[in-house]
Design an enzyme around this catalytic site. Structure first.
Site, short mmCIF file in Angstrom:
data_model
loop_
_atom_site.label_atom_id
_atom_site.label_comp_id
_atom_site.label_asym_id
_atom_site.label_seq_id
_atom_site.Cartn_x
_atom_site.Cartn_y
_atom_site.Cartn_z
N TYR B 145 3.89 4.32 -9.67
CA TYR B 145 4.30 3.40 -8.60
C TYR B 145 5.12 2.25 -9.20
O TYR B 145 4.63 1.53 -10.07
CB TYR B 145 3.03 2.88 -7.92
CG TYR B 145 3.13 1.63 -7.10
CD1 TYR B 145 2.32 0.54 -7.36
CD2 TYR B 145 4.01 1.55 -6.00
CE1 TYR B 145 2.38 -0.61 -6.59
CE2 TYR B 145 4.07 0.39 -5.24
CZ TYR B 145 3.26 -0.68 -5.53
OH TYR B 145 3.32 -1.82 -4.77
N ASP B 230 -7.05 3.92 -9.91
CA ASP B 230 -6.59 3.35 -8.64
C ASP B 230 -6.69 4.46 -7.60
O ASP B 230 -5.89 5.40 -7.60
CB ASP B 230 -5.14 2.87 -8.82
CG ASP B 230 -4.58 2.20 -7.57
OD1 ASP B 230 -5.06 2.51 -6.45
OD2 ASP B 230 -3.65 1.39 -7.70
N ILE B 232 -6.56 4.31 -4.21
CA ILE B 232 -6.23 3.82 -2.87
C ILE B 232 -5.79 4.93 -1.91
O ILE B 232 -5.76 4.71 -0.71
CB ILE B 232 -5.16 2.71 -2.90
CG1 ILE B 232 -3.80 3.23 -3.35
CG2 ILE B 232 -5.61 1.54 -3.75
CD1 ILE B 232 -2.70 2.17 -3.21
N LYS B 270 -3.69 2.33 2.77
CA LYS B 270 -3.14 3.68 2.90
C LYS B 270 -4.02 4.55 3.78
O LYS B 270 -3.55 5.22 4.68
CB LYS B 270 -2.97 4.33 1.52
CG LYS B 270 -2.23 3.46 0.52
CD LYS B 270 -0.80 3.18 0.93
CE LYS B 270 -0.11 2.24 -0.02
NZ LYS B 270 1.27 1.92 0.36
#
Lengths: 470, 480
Positions: B145, B230, B232, B270
């Site tokens: 990202y 992570d 998410i 998300k």
């Protein structure tokens, strides 16, 4: 394994302050369930005007229900994470800020950056204006949280500007210069001055002289001024609030000095509107680069769009904001007067104040000795025997022992009265312990000293105390 | 004297100028079905807009949650004053239960180990502050990202060292890539404090396999470093293989050294499509990390108004069950639509089972196997095809030609239109191919298994269909 930041204690949660909190948590006052518990007077919260907010909410359910003109704006808000902030909200905020300043200044919403609380705003300004190891000057006494907020993750140093009761803790040109020199001796590059106006913990607004000293100093040393004005809406008495922006305008500062680009205001709705839970803070700066950098940094703490929407609606109701500001200030004044007269009847004085949610109380004469150890001792007695959690001046880096910050807006009137009675009883017990003759002697001594320092009423303590004109 | 800090004046907030121009282009000419049907379609935003109706209908039936009421009584005052950095207990409880539910209840989480933060942006930065000094490094598998360049490095001074992953094995993390990255860091005199992975991956849209997870745990154990996972996108896993959280792999390893060094980042941006509400969280088994992160969360607390709404929403287990299931079904459908649409345009993508995007292989459309060529292609797609997609170079991909294309932030009709535009673009490009190679030739070549046409270096991944492009340089692809 972990960083130094994570493992050290320099998030500066002062141990005495923490102890007070702990004791309160273990034994909190309750009118019915625990009438002998500790009364919390160490929390600068504004609980006086919730009814006004609640009544507004009851008549404006759309704002709560995420609707605009009856139509749901849920999707729009759910997706809104633009770090430029909700435009309608910023427009309302600058209007509100101007209103609080009697429309003597106007603000441009494009120079406003929103973030989660003034805690975040202050830290962001440090990241923007200083490198690790550089310093900001702060007048003492100051809000204990600054030790964490300004220094912890930024590596910036705080160098105190010593203010004293001899002139009501006012900032002098001399104190500014002295602090600057001290920083130089410590090999610290000074990047600016941060003041809180109105002051926490003093509860007073900066006067024109002080503001002019700051401006002169900032021009001469080419440093920044951060004016934390989070209590600007709590000014309930004269003299009226003079914002840094107004002071700079009035001084007709030479544009070549670039000073305007070095003035930054911090604001929040935590104190004026009593909404610390909603995390609404902001930076206002004339410096484009600061606005741009702070905007991006706000990514690390944006304001919930749900909250931005609710409050933009609330602040757009001008009738409501006018009524709220006026009524809130009236109630704050009333509370402050209650506390001050209660303290006075206990023979305790406090610094003259016209703003804030607290008084700066002079208990020097209750100290066993003019030392911070004695202050701590007194603080503990007040915590454990009197059952009041108040903030000792040392936690605010005050250079003189014996001063305490006592909050008045975070409890009901009844509880404040209970607290005042306890203080009176405590003071009474102290004076009867030292003998009645001493008390009357001190009272006449006090009357003769009145001409020296208007607001300080010394009472007897165990030992001879030094005169008020220290 | 420099009036501002280096942080304020430099560009390492990572907002790269060429993409900025592309974004500006979109901002100046955004697609609108009615008002601007020829505008640029936004496919670069990983937002989940598919299930708002489910949320809205819950809000309609539960007005108290947004109305500051509990059992009909106003709790406005309590919430207005609530700024405790330990977080609203009901919110943390509901959130850990939601996290467990997403993991099929194969793991349980302790709310006292959860720290709430204003978004995962804040959570990730906070973990950097807690785990590393300025100048130390975290290893991240590429592609990653783009926001990490800012979130992890900017104010913390921490460095990112990439773990190079390639299409040869579906961009999976390998032991040798991990070791190579570690050694690379050492050569640069960077002390490695940990590895940060995104699972499911952004931009790949794939979940980490069990072997990758075990590899990571072996690696951090051997090097005595941290692992940040992570997660998410954990609620967006819509097909097999399912999601395996690193915490699940650690079941049975409680209170071991390694267990203390694994930290999870979560968010509702998300899974629930609520990026505007700023709800992020750090979950750690290390008490000191929890303690430090809790205090640091002061710099980005979640609005109590929002915490309360969330606590009501997520404690409604009927809602969460229905939402998770339905949302995943819708994501699956959309994903299928995009994949098929791309296929019709003779474009393939990495096989994926999660996320809000596909990792699309446009290498055959490159003039040359270079990032300059990728940028050229990207500009064409933004300006001419009028689709704003994310080039792989912005995600630090080592191979040019990959693009992240989002599918959950627009209507079905818009997605269909985007696919039509793309197909037309590919057809036009192929028609103009001066070498006159047809697509059919390449498909038959692939099928006939003529080794000369299949690069020796690759493991012949099943999902990649090679296409011709105008001046495709065969030799350069062999070198990769």
């Amino acid at each position: 394994m972990l960083s130094r930041k994570a493992s050290c204690d320099s998030h500066e949660q002062d141990s005495s302050y923490f102890l007070g909190w702990q004791e309160y948590e273990k034994n909190p006052y309750h009118e019915v369930q625990n009438p002998n518990g500790i009364i919390q007077m160490g929390l600068a919260e504004n609980q006086l005007s919730f009814d006004l907010l609640e009544s507004w909410l009851a008549s404006n359910t759309d704002a709560l229900g995420l609707k605009r003109n009856g139509r749901s704006v849920f999707r729009e808000l759910a997706l809104f994470q633009d770090y430029h902030g909700f435009p309608a909200f910023k427009n309302e905020l600058v209007e509100f800020m101007a209103k609080l300043r009697g429309y003597k200044v106007a603000f441009d919403p494009n120079k406003l950056v929103l973030m989660a609380g003034s805690t975040s705003a202050n830290e962001i300004l440090m990241f923007c204006l200083a490198e690790p190891g550089e310093a900001f000057l702060l007048p003492t006494p100051y809000y204990p949280g600054f030790d964490r907020d300004l220094k912890w993750r930024t590596g910036v140093e705080i160098v105190p500007i010593h203010c004293s009761s001899s002139n009501d803790f006012r900032i002098t040109a001399c104190a500014l210069e002295e602090a600057y020199q001290r920083a130089q001796k410590l090999n610290l590059k000074v990047k600016g001055v941060l003041v809180t106006n109105p002051s926490n913990p003093l509860g007073s607004t900066l006067n024109r002289d002080e503001l002019n000293h700051l401006i002169d100093f900032a021009i001469k040393k080419e440093v920044h001024i951060i004016s934390d004005e989070i209590y600007s809406g709590t000014v309930f008495d004269s003299p009226s609030f003079i914002s840094i922006t107004e002071a700079v305008m009035e001084k007709h500062v030479d544009h070549e000095s670039d000073l305007l680009g070095r003035i930054h205001i911090v604001y929040s709705l935590s104190k004026d509107l009593g909404l610390p839970g909603f995390r609404v803070g902001m930076i206002y700066s004339n410096n484009e680069t600061v606005v741009a950098a702070a905007t991006k940094m706000s990514s690390f703490g944006l304001v919930s769009s749900q909250t931005q929407f609710l409050l933009s609606n609330m602040l757009s109701d001008k009738k409501f904001t006018s009524k709220y500001i006026k009524e809130n200030q009236r109630r704050l004044k009333k509370r402050k007067d209650m506390l001050v007269s209660g303290l006075r009847s206990a023979g305790i004085g406090c610094a003259k104040s016209n703003a804030g949610l607290f008084c700066w109380v002079d208990m020097r004469y209750l100290l066993r000795s003019d030392t911070f150890e004695a202050e701590k001792e007194l603080w503990k007695r007040i915590l454990f025997e009197v059952g009041l959690n108040i903030s000792p001046g040392s936690s605010c880096h005050c250079s003189e022992p014996g001063w305490f910050r006592v909050c008045f807006a975070n409890m009901s009137q009844e509880i404040l009265k209970v607290a005042i009675r306890r203080i009176e009883a405590f003071a009474e017990s102290l004076s009867s312990a030292s003998g009645r003759e001493n008390l009357s002697h001190q009272r006449s001594a006090r009357n003769s000293r009145r001409s020296l320092s208007k607001w300080v009423f010394p009472i007897s303590s165990y030992n001879d105390h030094e005169p008020a004109d220290r | 004297m420099k009036p501002l800090s280096r942080k304020a004046t430099c560009n390492t907030h990572g907002q790269d100028s060429s993409y900025f121009l592309g974004w500006q282009k979109y901002e100046n000419n955004p697609f609108d079905e009615v008002r601007n049907p020829n505008g640029i379609i936004q496919m670069g935003l990983a937002e989940n807009q598919l299930s708002f109706d489910i949320l809205e209908s819950w809000l309609d039936m539960n007005p108290d949650a947004a109305g500051f009421k509990r059992d009909g009584n106003s709790i406005f005052r309590e919430l207005a004053l609530f700024q405790d950095y330990h977080g609203l207990p009901a919110c943390k409880k509901a959130l850990v239960e939601f996290m467990a539910e997403i993991r099929g209840n194969k793991v349980t989480f302790d709310p006292s180990r959860l720290v709430l933060t204003a978004g995962s942006t804040s959570a990730n930065e906070t973990l950097m502050f807690c785990l590393a000094e300025a100048g130390e490094a975290f290893l991240l598998p590429t592609p990653y990202y783009p926001g990490f360049d800012r979130d992890l490095k900017w104010r913390t001074g921490v460095e990112i060292v990439p773990i190079h992953c390639t299409s040869s094995n579906g961009f999976r993390i390998t032991a040798s890539a991990l070791e190579e990255a570690y050694q690379g860091a050492r050569k640069r005199n960077l002390r490695v404090k940990g590895v940060l992975v995104t699972n499911p991956s952004n931009p790949l849209g794939t979940t980490l396999s069990l072997s990758e997870l075990n590899l990571l745990l072996d690696f951090i154990t051997a090097k005595d470093i941290h692992l940040i996972s992570d997660e998410i996108y954990s609620g967006t896993v819509f097909s097999s293989p399912g999601f395996v959280s690193v915490m699940e792999v650690l079941n049975g390893y409680e209170n071991t050294e390694v267990w203390n060094r694994v930290h999870i980042v979560y968010s509702l941006s998300k899974d629930l499509g609520l990026p505007g509400f700023r709800i992020g969280a750090i979950y750690s088994n290390d008490e000191m990390v929890v303690a430090a992160a809790t205090k640091m969360s002061s710099f980005g607390l979640v609005s109590s108004q929002t915490q309360y709404l969330l606590s009501a929403l997520l404690s409604d287990k009927n809602f969460t069950k229905k939402y998770l299931f339905e949302n995943q079904e819708r994501l699956k459908q959309r994903h299928k639509m995009l994949v098929m649409g791309l296929q019709k345009a003779r474009i393939s993508c990495l096989k994926s089972n999660a996320g809000l995007f596909c990792w699309v292989d446009m290498r055959p459309l490159l003039h040359s196997n270079t990032f300059e060529s990728e940028m050229e292609l990207w500009k064409k797609i933004v300006y001419d095809v009028r689709l704003n997609i994310s080039p792989g170079s912005s995600c630090h991909c080592t191979e040019p030609g990959w693009f992240r294309v989002c599918f959950a932030n627009m209507s079905e009709a818009t997605l269909n239109l985007a696919m039509q535009r793309l197909k037309k673009f590919v057809v036009d490009s192929t028609t103009n191919n001066s070498n006159n190679r047809s697509l059919d030739h390449y498909y038959s070549a692939k099928n006939s298994k003529k080794k000369s046409l299949i690069p020796k270096w690759s493991l012949i991944p099943k999902w990649v269909f090679r296409l011709s492009s105008r001046d495709r340089d065969r030799e350069s692809s062999d070198e990769r």
